[in-house]
Design a protein around this motif. Sequence first.
Motif, PDB file in Angstrom:
ATOM      1  N   MET A  52     -12.432   4.577 -10.055  1.00 43.60           N
ATOM      2  CA  MET A  52     -11.702   5.439  -9.137  1.00 43.60           C
ATOM      3  C   MET A  52     -10.738   4.668  -8.251  1.00 43.60           C
ATOM      4  O   MET A  52      -9.900   5.250  -7.589  1.00 43.60           O
ATOM      5  N   SER A  53     -10.891   3.352  -8.208  1.00 44.00           N
ATOM      6  CA  SER A  53     -10.113   2.572  -7.247  1.00 44.00           C
ATOM      7  C   SER A  53      -8.628   2.642  -7.568  1.00 44.00           C
ATOM      8  O   SER A  53      -8.217   2.677  -8.710  1.00 44.00           O
ATOM      9  N   SER A  54      -7.869   2.653  -6.513  1.00 43.20           N
ATOM     10  CA  SER A  54      -6.422   2.603  -6.695  1.00 43.20           C
ATOM     11  C   SER A  54      -6.030   1.198  -7.080  1.00 43.20           C
ATOM     12  O   SER A  54      -6.765   0.250  -6.856  1.00 43.20           O
ATOM     13  N   MET A  55      -4.848   1.078  -7.646  1.00 42.79           N
ATOM     14  CA  MET A  55      -4.335  -0.243  -7.905  1.00 42.79           C
ATOM     15  C   MET A  55      -3.987  -0.844  -6.548  1.00 42.79           C
ATOM     16  O   MET A  55      -4.412  -0.325  -5.535  1.00 42.79           O
ATOM     17  N   ASN A  56      -3.271  -1.940  -6.521  1.00 43.53           N
ATOM     18  CA  ASN A  56      -2.925  -2.537  -5.234  1.00 43.53           C
ATOM     19  C   ASN A  56      -2.277  -1.489  -4.334  1.00 43.53           C
ATOM     20  O   ASN A  56      -1.363  -0.785  -4.748  1.00 43.53           O
ATOM     21  N   ALA A  57      -2.793  -1.393  -3.122  1.00 39.65           N
ATOM     22  CA  ALA A  57      -2.252  -0.408  -2.192  1.00 39.65           C
ATOM     23  C   ALA A  57      -0.761  -0.668  -1.984  1.00 39.65           C
ATOM     24  O   ALA A  57      -0.318  -1.802  -1.880  1.00 39.65           O
ATOM     25  N   GLN A  58       0.004   0.417  -1.909  1.00 36.85           N
ATOM     26  CA  GLN A  58       1.455   0.315  -1.809  1.00 36.85           C
ATOM     27  C   GLN A  58       1.937   0.652  -0.402  1.00 36.85           C
ATOM     28  O   GLN A  58       1.371   1.517   0.272  1.00 36.85           O
ATOM     29  N   VAL A  95       1.619  -5.192  11.417  1.00 38.76           N
ATOM     30  CA  VAL A  95       0.287  -5.230  12.024  1.00 38.76           C
ATOM     31  C   VAL A  95      -0.728  -4.933  10.934  1.00 38.76           C
ATOM     32  O   VAL A  95      -0.631  -3.914  10.251  1.00 38.76           O
ATOM     33  N   ALA A  96      -1.686  -5.841  10.747  1.00 34.44           N
ATOM     34  CA  ALA A  96      -2.680  -5.692   9.690  1.00 34.44           C
ATOM     35  C   ALA A  96      -3.916  -4.976  10.219  1.00 34.44           C
ATOM     36  O   ALA A  96      -4.384  -5.258  11.327  1.00 34.44           O
ATOM     37  N   GLY A  97      -4.441  -4.045   9.416  1.00 30.69           N
ATOM     38  CA  GLY A  97      -5.653  -3.329   9.774  1.00 30.69           C
ATOM     39  C   GLY A  97      -6.645  -3.357   8.634  1.00 30.69           C
ATOM     40  O   GLY A  97      -6.294  -3.615   7.480  1.00 30.69           O
ATOM     41  N   THR A  98      -7.924  -3.093   8.933  1.00 34.51           N
ATOM     42  CA  THR A  98      -8.955  -3.099   7.909  1.00 34.51           C
ATOM     43  C   THR A  98      -8.671  -2.048   6.842  1.00 34.51           C
ATOM     44  O   THR A  98      -8.835  -2.283   5.644  1.00 34.51           O
ATOM     45  N   HIS A  99      -8.255  -0.859   7.271  1.00 31.72           N
ATOM     46  CA  HIS A  99      -8.000   0.232   6.346  1.00 31.72           C
ATOM     47  C   HIS A  99      -6.520   0.595   6.253  1.00 31.72           C
ATOM     48  O   HIS A  99      -6.050   1.015   5.202  1.00 31.72           O
ATOM     49  N   VAL A 100      -5.801   0.473   7.370  1.00 31.50           N
ATOM     50  CA  VAL A 100      -4.398   0.861   7.408  1.00 31.50           C
ATOM     51  C   VAL A 100      -3.586  -0.239   8.078  1.00 31.50           C
ATOM     52  O   VAL A 100      -3.960  -0.728   9.144  1.00 31.50           O
ATOM     53  N   SER A 101      -2.487  -0.632   7.461  1.00 27.05           N
ATOM     54  CA  SER A 101      -1.560  -1.599   8.043  1.00 27.05           C
ATOM     55  C   SER A 101      -0.220  -0.917   8.270  1.00 27.05           C
ATOM     56  O   SER A 101       0.158   0.010   7.537  1.00 27.05           O
ATOM     57  N   TRP A 102       0.505  -1.386   9.289  1.00 31.62           N
ATOM     58  CA  TRP A 102       1.775  -0.766   9.671  1.00 31.62           C
ATOM     59  C   TRP A 102       2.875  -1.820   9.757  1.00 31.62           C
ATOM     60  O   TRP A 102       2.603  -2.993  10.034  1.00 31.62           O
ATOM     61  N   ALA A 103       4.114  -1.386   9.566  1.00 28.94           N
ATOM     62  CA  ALA A 103       5.272  -2.258   9.733  1.00 28.94           C
ATOM     63  C   ALA A 103       6.444  -1.424  10.226  1.00 28.94           C
ATOM     64  O   ALA A 103       6.552  -0.231   9.912  1.00 28.94           O
ATOM     65  N   GLY A 106      15.258   2.810  11.890  1.00 26.92           N
ATOM     66  CA  GLY A 106      14.168   3.781  11.913  1.00 26.92           C
ATOM     67  C   GLY A 106      13.069   3.546  10.902  1.00 26.92           C
ATOM     68  O   GLY A 106      12.227   4.434  10.685  1.00 26.92           O
ATOM     69  N   ILE A 107      13.038   2.368  10.287  1.00 20.80           N
ATOM     70  CA  ILE A 107      12.044   2.102   9.248  1.00 20.80           C
ATOM     71  C   ILE A 107      10.635   2.011   9.846  1.00 20.80           C
ATOM     72  O   ILE A 107      10.371   1.218  10.758  1.00 20.80           O
ATOM     73  N   VAL A 108       9.730   2.826   9.319  1.00 23.78           N
ATOM     74  CA  VAL A 108       8.303   2.742   9.615  1.00 23.78           C
ATOM     75  C   VAL A 108       7.573   2.794   8.276  1.00 23.78           C
ATOM     76  O   VAL A 108       7.799   3.699   7.466  1.00 23.78           O
ATOM     77  N   LEU A 109       6.718   1.808   8.028  1.00 24.28           N
ATOM     78  CA  LEU A 109       5.978   1.721   6.776  1.00 24.28           C
ATOM     79  C   LEU A 109       4.479   1.725   7.047  1.00 24.28           C
ATOM     80  O   LEU A 109       4.021   1.227   8.081  1.00 24.28           O
ATOM     81  N   ARG A 110       3.740   2.247   6.073  1.00 23.64           N
ATOM     82  CA  ARG A 110       2.287   2.288   6.184  1.00 23.64           C
ATOM     83  C   ARG A 110       1.670   1.926   4.837  1.00 23.64           C
ATOM     84  O   ARG A 110       2.149   2.334   3.787  1.00 23.64           O
ATOM     85  N   LYS A 111       0.587   1.150   4.877  1.00 22.81           N
ATOM     86  CA  LYS A 111      -0.175   0.836   3.667  1.00 22.81           C
ATOM     87  C   LYS A 111      -1.634   1.197   3.924  1.00 22.81           C
ATOM     88  O   LYS A 111      -2.248   0.693   4.871  1.00 22.81           O
ATOM     89  N   ILE A 112      -2.180   2.060   3.075  1.00 27.17           N
ATOM     90  CA  ILE A 112      -3.562   2.495   3.222  1.00 27.17           C
ATOM     91  C   ILE A 112      -4.405   1.834   2.144  1.00 27.17           C
ATOM     92  O   ILE A 112      -4.140   1.994   0.956  1.00 27.17           O
ATOM     93  N   GLU A 113      -5.404   1.074   2.578  1.00 25.72           N
ATOM     94  CA  GLU A 113      -6.345   0.461   1.652  1.00 25.72           C
ATOM     95  C   GLU A 113      -7.491   1.442   1.456  1.00 25.72           C
ATOM     96  O   GLU A 113      -8.294   1.664   2.355  1.00 25.72           O
ATOM     97  N   LYS A 114      -7.563   2.048   0.281  1.00 26.90           N
ATOM     98  CA  LYS A 114      -8.639   2.996   0.069  1.00 26.90           C
ATOM     99  C   LYS A 114      -8.984   3.084  -1.407  1.00 26.90           C
ATOM    100  O   LYS A 114      -8.227   2.666  -2.279  1.00 26.90           O
ATOM    101  N   ILE A 115     -10.149   3.657  -1.676  1.00 28.16           N
ATOM    102  CA  ILE A 115     -10.616   3.860  -3.034  1.00 28.16           C
ATOM    103  C   ILE A 115     -10.809   5.343  -3.229  1.00 28.16           C
ATOM    104  O   ILE A 115     -11.353   6.028  -2.371  1.00 28.16           O
ATOM    105  N   GLY A 116     -10.359   5.846  -4.389  1.00 29.47           N
ATOM    106  CA  GLY A 116     -10.283   7.251  -4.766  1.00 29.47           C
ATOM    107  C   GLY A 116     -10.838   8.323  -3.864  1.00 29.47           C
ATOM    108  O   GLY A 116     -11.581   8.068  -2.956  1.00 29.47           O
TER     109      GLY A 116
END
Length: 362
Positions: free
Chosen positions: A11-17, A315-323, A328-338
Amino acid sequence: MKLILATLLLMSSMNAQWQKVDVATTAGFRGLNVISEKIIWASGTEGTVIRSLDAGKTWAVMTVPGAEKLDFRGIKAFDANTAVIISSGPAEKGQAKIFRTTDGGKNWKQVFEEKRTGIFFDAVQFWDKEHGIVLSDPVDGKFALFTSDDGGVTWKQLPPASVPAALPNEGAFAASNSCMMVQGKGNVWFATGGAKIARVFHSGDRGKTWQVAETPMHPANASSGIFSLAFTDANNGMAAGGDYQKPDSSDLPNVMRTHDGGKTWQAAEQTNPAGVYFSSVAVCEEEILAGGIKGIWSRDSEWKNGSTENINTVVAGTHVSWAVGPKGIVLRKIEKIGKSLPLDHREFSSSTFVFLCVLCGW
């Protein structure tokens, strides 16, 4: 357990985007403060501050009245309502100011201003809700530092005599509000560039006394040096930088580390190509994130480029990182499994998943 882990693997996602988050502004952002998974603040050009209270689903876009021409490159928020912001620019042109809000940005009060030639605010940090510090470029051969003991309501300069002298052409970079970092109850470090050698200053008593250490980086010009620091505890830290006029590659060690609280620094494993310019570095668990003009890179066992978006701060987070970045660029990466996970749909980092596999012999 093996069945659960097999399910997790399938169920795991590939590398979080990294994904863009829509925010109704074209302001450029350098200040970024993640209070929790739900509360995020950022600040930037044209007097702009943004805030989300729902993990980035919606954003309030604010313009500080009378500050439309200011660039808020640093922000420190304490909760959904209280935040302190600094504007970066020549003080003699009215661009070195500090504002504060206690009602979520509905009202902002200017609490401090410097007008002396040479003052240029680079970063703001707080050890706790009361004690904070602001860094400025040197004046009369000494970096200027200002502290607050009342949550940013009032500020006073630390005695210049306690700060080691700056080198010719030495300065700090207001690129991501991370050229200065604090830790614990009294540790503070700030990094420099532009001189013949990049250095890191350290105080263990909130700026009363200072020491300074040289690093393996020898800047070639005013556009190169250390731009960002990150510390996981009182001893272990990272420094990142390069040359923003040569963002693709340079001869500079763009990542360095310390294991003794900044007394000594060593070059860390470099990117490929070497010397990619980083304006920001962040550490969370076993992952290092670094970003700049050429995107966002991450490292666990090796450096990988995860996004090509031009960003200023990460900014790195355990589950969510932000940039955040320009335009106006705002980016988010969510580390999660299915989505069908047991355990209350809990999110896992990739390092935790690998650890579980090893632990269970699967």
